[in-house]
Design an enzyme around this catalytic site. Sequence first.
Site, mmCIF file in Angstrom:
data_model
loop_
_atom_site.group_PDB
_atom_site.id
_atom_site.type_symbol
_atom_site.label_atom_id
_atom_site.label_comp_id
_atom_site.label_asym_id
_atom_site.label_seq_id
_atom_site.Cartn_x
_atom_site.Cartn_y
_atom_site.Cartn_z
ATOM 1 N N ASP A 51 0.836 -1.192 0.000
ATOM 2 C CA ASP A 51 0.000 0.000 0.000
ATOM 3 C C ASP A 51 0.881 1.256 0.000
ATOM 4 O O ASP A 51 1.904 1.323 0.697
ATOM 5 C CB ASP A 51 -0.874 -0.023 1.252
ATOM 6 C CG ASP A 51 -1.892 1.086 1.293
ATOM 7 O OD1 ASP A 51 -2.724 1.164 0.384
ATOM 8 O OD2 ASP A 51 -1.852 1.897 2.249
ATOM 9 N N GLU A 107 14.936 -15.321 -0.293
ATOM 10 C CA GLU A 107 15.359 -16.399 0.593
ATOM 11 C C GLU A 107 14.358 -17.556 0.599
ATOM 12 O O GLU A 107 14.682 -18.658 1.028
ATOM 13 C CB GLU A 107 15.512 -15.880 2.024
ATOM 14 C CG GLU A 107 16.614 -14.848 2.214
ATOM 15 C CD GLU A 107 16.592 -14.265 3.621
ATOM 16 O OE1 GLU A 107 15.878 -14.840 4.484
ATOM 17 O OE2 GLU A 107 17.252 -13.246 3.860
#
Length: 581
Positions: free
Chosen positions: A231, A289
Amino acid sequence: MTQLDQQPISRPAPEVVHEPGPVDGPWWRDAVIYQVYPRSFADADGDGIGDLPGITARLDHLAALGVDAVWLSPFYRSPQADAGYDVADYRDVDPLFGTLADFDALLGRAHELGLKVVVDLVPNHSSDEHVWFQEALKTPPGSPERARYLFREGRGVNGTEPPNNWGSIFGGPAWTRLTPEKHGVDDGQWYLHLFDSKQPDLDWSNPEVREEFEGVLRFWLDRGVDGFRVDVAHGMVKAEGLPDWDGHVSMIEGADDVDAVAGSGNQGPMFDQDGVHEIYRAWRKVLDEYDGDRMLVAEAWVEPLSRLARYVRPDEMHQAFNFAFLATGWDAPALRKVIAASYQVNDTVGAPTTWVMSNHDVVRHASRLGLADPSSRPNGIGAEDEQPDAELGLRRARAASLLMLGLPGSAYVYQGEELGLPEHTSLADEVREDPAFFRTNGAERGRDGCRVPLPWEADAPGFGYSPTGRTWLPQPAEWAAFAADAQDGVAGSTLELYRAALRLRRAEKLGLGGASWEPEFQDDEDVIAVRNGSVVVVANLGSTPVPLPLDAEVLLASGLPGDAPVGAELPGDTTVWLRAR
């Protein structure tokens, strides 16, 4: 436009605007992602407000629709001053929507159905009820607790004037002064809030803020989410010194054709500062990751398009909403320019273009496109405002959606869009909840009209949204015709049009295809014609029928139910998918 050559030979070469993408790329490059606004999607417990179990119970609808992923607007703990975009706890579910166990069940069911799940992240600001802000109120100016937010001394005699002249996106000033009455504090400092006063902006120059949000990312990634919609992705970093801004946008020196097609972005020293890119490079490392091609999509109202492309460079975000496309309206030359420019700037950074027509912040395109000016973008529509032409708006909305879904790249669908839902344009003022309505004293109608609970069953109380029939916003009676069960299996319905389009899009790999302007249509200024792999997408935005090749195979057309089948001519306000020759 002249009658087209009936022979499929000696045709001019198409003008390539986008090369095909790799067929083995990550899922998000060509995904169709469905936005769920949790309060208004489905209510399982009968309190009139949608919830996570309600969403889980309706996931089969999304799987049958043919989308690839679901984006959930905020469901976190929140006082709901801005419908959940004022987050009090980023690691928990608000009881209004359920529990963390309910979220895990939703995620598990979605994955069983082959649907990815993207969750909303709100990093520009927190709720004023967040523990950090409450700690800041209990500590003096200059404390580490206050340093997490943008507290400043006021200007003028005794600091009675705001620190600068910035205004809130929701109307009114962007600063609120601490007072004993409201905050239990008498030091008179001011805090910044680009949105509502209950949404204080965080200070992203503070390493503690950055560390905290990387922890939030890991919390949800560890639970198995597939990505994040960010956002106000362009707003976290403010210009050094928080300078005054006169609000006037200057022409960009040397702006080229790409820059000239940008939509109505947010500008000023509070937006699109270069420092945001350092944040997203750090976030990208966190996501990398994890396995499964986790993704980030930016809600960045940024112009020009060449600036927006910076958010999707190879080491930053994966997608950024193309609001220039949404804001262009129903104008063929302007849309052609936006489409070509979007591919040009995104191709330079190796990113997909991410198309969108509606969301929870804008008037639904089935209504926008039915206004006298179909390129206007009002902030809400009320009973006293111009009312859209419902039939024309729906006709154009279906055509616009078929155009969007036929373009290479990713696309977002806002809940109810697949039903052809219009805006609720006659909500009474007393039921409105959008803070923009109140902060502008009603000058802006706000976003409630696009957030009304969905109609699932035509003959059920509350149209099947809730077992009790309760709905937190009233539904128009005429929405019975738009209910999902009233359209299911009905040839020509908007629901079946979307299902057919998504099946064809996947079968023909349109999201990964290339884009070329189809030369035989380019003499007509009201037509957009794009060759995408084995399909030619032709949209007639004018009122005059356009001749089609006599040997063309029509795969899908957007016309309303009852329209004559598309044959030798393409009617106005209609899009067709043809088999390329």
